[in-house]
Write an enzyme that holds these catalytic residues in place. Structure first.
Site, PDB file in Angstrom:
ATOM      1  N   TRP A 101      -7.376 -11.828   6.324  1.00 31.50           N
ATOM      2  CA  TRP A 101      -6.228 -11.076   6.880  1.00 31.50           C
ATOM      3  C   TRP A 101      -6.283 -11.482   8.353  1.00 31.50           C
ATOM      4  O   TRP A 101      -5.027 -11.843   8.937  1.00 31.50           O
ATOM      5  CB  TRP A 101      -5.995  -9.730   6.762  1.00 31.50           C
ATOM      6  CG  TRP A 101      -5.672  -9.507   5.109  1.00 31.50           C
ATOM      7  CD1 TRP A 101      -6.812  -8.462   4.388  1.00 31.50           C
ATOM      8  CD2 TRP A 101      -4.980  -9.811   4.326  1.00 31.50           C
ATOM      9  NE1 TRP A 101      -6.344  -8.495   3.160  1.00 31.50           N
ATOM     10  CE2 TRP A 101      -5.203  -9.233   2.951  1.00 31.50           C
ATOM     11  CE3 TRP A 101      -3.872 -10.672   4.488  1.00 31.50           C
ATOM     12  CZ2 TRP A 101      -4.455  -9.530   1.819  1.00 31.50           C
ATOM     13  CZ3 TRP A 101      -2.791 -10.945   3.315  1.00 31.50           C
ATOM     14  CH2 TRP A 101      -3.347 -10.361   2.268  1.00 31.50           C
ATOM     15  N   ASP A 171      -4.610  -4.346  12.958  1.00 36.27           N
ATOM     16  CA  ASP A 171      -4.190  -4.244  11.714  1.00 36.27           C
ATOM     17  C   ASP A 171      -5.159  -3.131  11.042  1.00 36.27           C
ATOM     18  O   ASP A 171      -6.391  -3.456  10.833  1.00 36.27           O
ATOM     19  CB  ASP A 171      -4.430  -5.708  11.089  1.00 36.27           C
ATOM     20  CG  ASP A 171      -4.154  -5.606   9.517  1.00 36.27           C
ATOM     21  OD1 ASP A 171      -3.738  -4.478   9.083  1.00 36.27           O
ATOM     22  OD2 ASP A 171      -3.869  -6.685   8.760  1.00 36.27           O
ATOM     23  N   LYS A 195      -2.068   0.568   0.918  1.00 36.55           N
ATOM     24  CA  LYS A 195      -3.685   0.598   0.747  1.00 36.55           C
ATOM     25  C   LYS A 195      -3.833   2.102   0.771  1.00 36.55           C
ATOM     26  O   LYS A 195      -4.689   2.718  -0.205  1.00 36.55           O
ATOM     27  CB  LYS A 195      -4.315   0.045   1.780  1.00 36.55           C
ATOM     28  CG  LYS A 195      -4.070  -1.342   2.009  1.00 36.55           C
ATOM     29  CD  LYS A 195      -4.327  -2.408   0.805  1.00 36.55           C
ATOM     30  CE  LYS A 195      -3.543  -3.684   0.919  1.00 36.55           C
ATOM     31  NZ  LYS A 195      -3.672  -4.698   1.959  1.00 36.55           N
TER      32      LYS A 195
HETATM   33  C1  LIG Z   1      -3.198  -5.975   2.249  1.00 34.51           C
HETATM   34  C2  LIG Z   1      -3.538  -6.248   3.547  1.00 34.51           C
HETATM   35  C3  LIG Z   1      -2.575  -7.229   4.100  1.00 34.51           C
HETATM   36  C4  LIG Z   1      -1.303  -7.744   3.641  1.00 34.51           C
HETATM   37  O1  LIG Z   1      -0.361  -6.721   3.359  1.00 34.51           O
HETATM   38  P1  LIG Z   1       1.123  -7.063   2.787  1.00 34.51           P
HETATM   39  O2  LIG Z   1       1.739  -5.752   3.196  1.00 34.51           O
HETATM   40  O3  LIG Z   1       0.848  -7.786   1.551  1.00 34.51           O
HETATM   41  O4  LIG Z   1       1.646  -8.348   3.614  1.00 34.51           O
HETATM   42  C5  LIG Z   1      -2.736  -7.307   5.697  1.00 34.51           C
HETATM   43  N1  LIG Z   1      -3.948  -6.961   6.196  1.00 34.51           N
HETATM   44  C6  LIG Z   1      -4.857  -6.240   5.600  1.00 34.51           C
HETATM   45  C7  LIG Z   1      -6.049  -5.719   6.246  1.00 34.51           C
HETATM   46  C8  LIG Z   1      -4.585  -5.759   4.248  1.00 34.51           C
HETATM   47  O5  LIG Z   1      -5.496  -4.987   3.616  1.00 34.51           O
END
Ligand SMILES: *Cc1c(COP(=O)(O)O)cnc(C)c1O
Length: 361
Positions: A101, A171, A195
């Site tokens: 990511w 993030d 998540k």
């Molecule tokens: C799942 C995830 C993403 C991507 O998320 P989307 O909503 O599918 O774009 C980005 N960063 C992390 C840390 C993730 O776990």
């Protein structure tokens, strides 16, 4: 069939109480005679939903007044572009590469300016967090970017990097609301909610006010400007209304549990059950350096791909879903977010013990 133990990395398990409440309100939300899905986002009922959600999130995370809370769309992945478009005034930023990511965010930023990889743990398949105490951060970098919890690899920054005074952008998709945080250490905290908070389709972005400006990169679409969303209270256009409503319910659920300090203690105890077992097991082992272990995503292997596949299959048949590791790394991964009951982890470990006894070499 009843509910199973769902170890999915995302979309992931939600608190049963929240789902039940949403079900009860499905046809008639609090006497409005309609579902939240059917109502105008400009209605009084909806305004209360989004305002309460924001207020509860502010309370849970202790978000200072000089930070905006934005409810956006486009997934966490859209932020990979939105961040450089809005923040790269000098067209330069430092990225710490701790997994897929972070790497995707880094690659996306290269479209807009110079993204400099100042540290990486790619040399050991992202099984650790690099030392970030003294990085070569360019003088003119607009920000330092991290993926705080690495969903795929199961690592977590337990200490934030020394950004040498630069704005920290994080993030936090897979560790959002899993522990108390000091918001003031960040310029931007963002995450997709699927998540640890709610249904896919909502991204929450907590951003310091001075970072929200008219001065975006040329060609930035209106919908990708933080300012437009901030000026319109996340209602520039129709927000992901139902998703925000469920997030709001999860915030209330978290408050009822006692807040993020209590949640962190619970998460630590819960993860310890699994990690302790992995450390003593003769068959299974964790794949991550101990000091960097995530409380949310726990990858593990037997060391034998066939046996891994057998385990995933038998676990599924026993009622433990989504234990297969990410397609890029194989093995197993148990995601044990806030809403995973401790009992789910205890039962999983019990099952792993039985599997070990039956498959010992
Ligand atoms: C799942 C995830 C993403 C991507 O998320 P989307 O909503 O599918 O774009 C980005 N960063 C992390 C840390 C993730 O776990």
């Amino acid at each position: 069939m009843g509910r199973i133990y769902n170890f999915s990395a995302g979309p992931a398990v939600l608190p049963e109480e929240v789902l039940k409440e949403a079900a009860e309100e499905m046809l008639d939300y609090k006497g409005t005679g309609m579902s939240v899905m059917e109502m105008s986002h400009r209605s009084k009922a909806y305004e209360e939903i989004i305002h309460t959600a924001e207020a509860d999130l502010r309370e849970l995370m202790n978000i200072p007044d000089n930070y905006k809370v934005l409810f956006l769309q486009g997934g966490a992945s859209q932020q990979f572009a939105m961040i450089p478009m809005n923040l790269m005034k000098n067209k330069k930023a430092a990225y710490i590469i701790t997994g897929q990511w972070a790497k995707k965010a880094y690659q996306e930023a290269q479209i807009y300016g110079e993204a400099v990889a100042v540290a990486s743990s790619a040399d050991k398949t992202f099984s650790y967090i690099p030392d970030c105490s003294d990085l070569a951060i360019p003088e003119d970098a607009d920000y330092v970017y991290i993926c705080e919890n690495n969903t795929i690899y199961g690592t977590k920054f337990w200490q934030l990097p020394n950004t040498k005074g630069k704005t920290l952008v994080a993030d936090v998709s897979s560790c959002f609301l899993s522990e108390p945080v000091d918001v003031t250490k960040y310029g931007v905290i963002y995450g997709g909610v699927q998540k640890n908070i709610g249904p896919a389709g909502v991204v929450i972005c907590i951003i310091r006010e001075d970072l929200i400006t008219e001065d975006t990169l040329p060609g930035t679409p209106t919908m990708l400007k933080y300012k437009i969303h901030a000026d319109n209270g996340s209602m520039y256009n129709t927000p992901p209304a139902y998703g925000i409503y469920i997030c709001g319910k999860v915030f209330q659920w978290l408050k009822k549990q006692g807040g993020l300090k209590v949640i962190k203690e619970r998460n630590e105890k819960k993860a310890k059950i699994l990690y302790d077992f992995l450390d003593e097991s003769k068959l299974f082992r964790g794949t991550v350096e101990k000091k960097d272990r995530s409380l949310m995503n726990v990858p593990f292997v037997t060391g034998d791909e066939e046996l891994d596949a057998k385990f995933v299959k038998e676990a599924k048949a026993t009622g433990f879903e989504n234990l297969k590791g990410h397609r890029s790394v194989g093995g197993m991964r148990a995601s044990i977010y806030n809403a995973m009951p401790t009992k789910g982890v205890e039962k999983l470990v019990e099952f792993m013990r039985q599997f070990e006894a039956a498959n010992k070499k």
